[in-house]
Design a protein around this motif. Sequence first.
Motif, PDB file in Angstrom:
ATOM      1  N   GLY A  31       0.817  -1.215   0.000  1.00  0.00           N
ATOM      2  CA  GLY A  31       0.000   0.000   0.000  1.00  0.00           C
ATOM      3  C   GLY A  31       0.850   1.264   0.000  1.00  0.00           C
ATOM      4  O   GLY A  31       0.573   2.215  -0.720  1.00  0.00           O
ATOM      5  N   LEU A  32       1.917   1.226   0.799  1.00  0.00           N
ATOM      6  CA  LEU A  32       2.789   2.397   0.913  1.00  0.00           C
ATOM      7  C   LEU A  32       3.520   2.689  -0.396  1.00  0.00           C
ATOM      8  O   LEU A  32       3.726   3.849  -0.757  1.00  0.00           O
ATOM      9  CB  LEU A  32       3.805   2.143   2.034  1.00  0.00           C
ATOM     10  N   ARG A  44      -2.072   8.162   2.458  1.00  0.00           N
ATOM     11  CA  ARG A  44      -1.779   7.011   3.334  1.00  0.00           C
ATOM     12  C   ARG A  44      -2.968   6.626   4.191  1.00  0.00           C
ATOM     13  O   ARG A  44      -3.180   5.459   4.471  1.00  0.00           O
ATOM     14  CB  ARG A  44      -0.612   7.360   4.255  1.00  0.00           C
ATOM     15  N   GLY A  45      -3.730   7.624   4.621  1.00  0.00           N
ATOM     16  CA  GLY A  45      -4.843   7.349   5.520  1.00  0.00           C
ATOM     17  C   GLY A  45      -6.008   6.635   4.863  1.00  0.00           C
ATOM     18  O   GLY A  45      -6.720   5.876   5.517  1.00  0.00           O
ATOM     19  N   THR A  46      -6.204   6.891   3.583  1.00  0.00           N
ATOM     20  CA  THR A  46      -7.408   6.354   2.930  1.00  0.00           C
ATOM     21  C   THR A  46      -7.128   5.251   1.917  1.00  0.00           C
ATOM     22  O   THR A  46      -8.063   4.614   1.439  1.00  0.00           O
ATOM     23  CB  THR A  46      -8.170   7.490   2.222  1.00  0.00           C
ATOM     24  N   TYR A  48      -5.943   2.300   2.219  1.00  0.00           N
ATOM     25  CA  TYR A  48      -6.340   0.948   2.630  1.00  0.00           C
ATOM     26  C   TYR A  48      -7.857   0.773   2.654  1.00  0.00           C
ATOM     27  O   TYR A  48      -8.350  -0.326   2.470  1.00  0.00           O
ATOM     28  CB  TYR A  48      -5.713   0.592   3.982  1.00  0.00           C
ATOM     29  N   VAL A  49      -8.570   1.875   2.867  1.00  0.00           N
ATOM     30  CA  VAL A  49     -10.038   1.817   2.788  1.00  0.00           C
ATOM     31  C   VAL A  49     -10.442   1.554   1.338  1.00  0.00           C
ATOM     32  O   VAL A  49     -11.308   0.716   1.064  1.00  0.00           O
ATOM     33  CB  VAL A  49     -10.657   3.132   3.323  1.00  0.00           C
ATOM     34  N   THR A  50      -9.795   2.250   0.404  1.00  0.00           N
ATOM     35  CA  THR A  50     -10.066   2.041  -1.022  1.00  0.00           C
ATOM     36  C   THR A  50      -9.703   0.613  -1.438  1.00  0.00           C
ATOM     37  O   THR A  50     -10.463  -0.048  -2.149  1.00  0.00           O
ATOM     38  CB  THR A  50      -9.254   3.050  -1.872  1.00  0.00           C
ATOM     39  N   ASP A  52      -9.578  -1.986   0.420  1.00  0.00           N
ATOM     40  CA  ASP A  52     -10.549  -2.910   1.046  1.00  0.00           C
ATOM     41  C   ASP A  52     -11.799  -3.023   0.181  1.00  0.00           C
ATOM     42  O   ASP A  52     -12.295  -4.130  -0.073  1.00  0.00           O
ATOM     43  CB  ASP A  52     -10.884  -2.374   2.441  1.00  0.00           C
ATOM     44  N   ARG A  76       3.245  -6.820   6.559  1.00  0.00           N
ATOM     45  CA  ARG A  76       2.510  -5.915   5.656  1.00  0.00           C
ATOM     46  C   ARG A  76       1.714  -6.731   4.647  1.00  0.00           C
ATOM     47  O   ARG A  76       1.895  -7.941   4.526  1.00  0.00           O
ATOM     48  CB  ARG A  76       3.511  -4.997   4.944  1.00  0.00           C
ATOM     49  N   ARG A  77       0.837  -6.054   3.903  1.00  0.00           N
ATOM     50  CA  ARG A  77       0.005  -6.743   2.902  1.00  0.00           C
ATOM     51  C   ARG A  77       0.470  -6.382   1.499  1.00  0.00           C
ATOM     52  O   ARG A  77       0.778  -5.216   1.215  1.00  0.00           O
ATOM     53  CB  ARG A  77      -1.472  -6.354   3.058  1.00  0.00           C
TER      54      ARG A  77
END
Lengths: 105, 157
Positions: A31-32, A44-46, A48-50, A52, A76-77
Motif C-alpha cells: 500500500g505504501l 496514506r490514511g485512505t 487501505y479503505v479504497t 478494502d 505488511r500486505r
Amino acid sequence: MDEKTKERLPVPSQKEALILRMLAGNGELFGLQMVERSEGDLRRGTVYVTLDRMEDKGYITSRQEEKLPGAIGLPRRLYKVTGLGQRVLHAWETYGQAVCLVPAH
Amino acid sequence: MAKDKKPAIIIDGLDVIHFSGHGGEDHALDHIVKVSSELGEARYVGIQVKHRRRSGSYYAAPEQAIHHSPPRPAPQLLLPPGTRLRSWLSFFSERSCRRIFDPIIADMQHEWQAAHEAGNLSRARWVHIFCTFHLLAALIANWLFSIWEAWKKTKLG
C-alpha cells in the motif's frame, strides 16, 4: 442499454483506476509503495479503505508478506490485480479513449 | 555477591539486557531470570532477598521479597509503535482490522524500524505521530464509506 445492464457494469473511480493501472504494470505492491508512486493522488490514511472496497468488488487480491528474520511487528500486505480487475481497467480505458475523457496510457 | 551475577536476556535477537543485583547493608538482592536457550525466550521471575544474620542466612520467597524491598525500575523494553493501539482497535470487526488497520500499523512499524536501524530517532518519533494521525484518518474514512454504502442501498440512494 437497459437499466439492469447499466447497473451491472463495473465503473471504477479515479483512485481505483489509478491503483489498477499501477498493479497491472508492477505486479504485487505494498500500500505504501502505491502511495509513493501516485505522487500525491493517493493518501496514506485512505488508501487501505479504497483497497478494502476494491477487494470486496473482486478487482484485487491481497496476501500477507512473509516475515523476514529480524523484522518486528505485524506483516505488511501485498496487493495484486485479478483477472476481473484487468478486464475492468481495460474496458474503462477503452471507454475513456473512445469518449476522450481519459488520456491514453 | 549478587552484583557479580549478570545474566543476559536476548529478546527477539535485538536487545541484550543485563540485570544486576543490588542490596543494602543487611540484605542482598538477586534478580531471577529464567532463560530458555532452546526457544530463545526469557522470563523475568522476580527478585530474591538474601538476609544476612548472625545466626545464618535464608532465602525469602520472591513475592515477599517484592513486597518488602521493591526492586529498581526494570529496564524498559522498546515495543514497536501501534502495539497498544492495535489492542484498542480490537472492538472493530476482525475484517476491518485485518484489511485496514493492520496494514497501516504494519507500515508504521516497518518505517519505525528502518528509522531506528539508521539511528534516526527523531524520524522514528515523527513516523509514530504521523502514522497515528493517518490511522485516525482511515478510521473516519471507513465510517464515512460505510455510511455512504448504506445510504446507496436505500431507495433514496
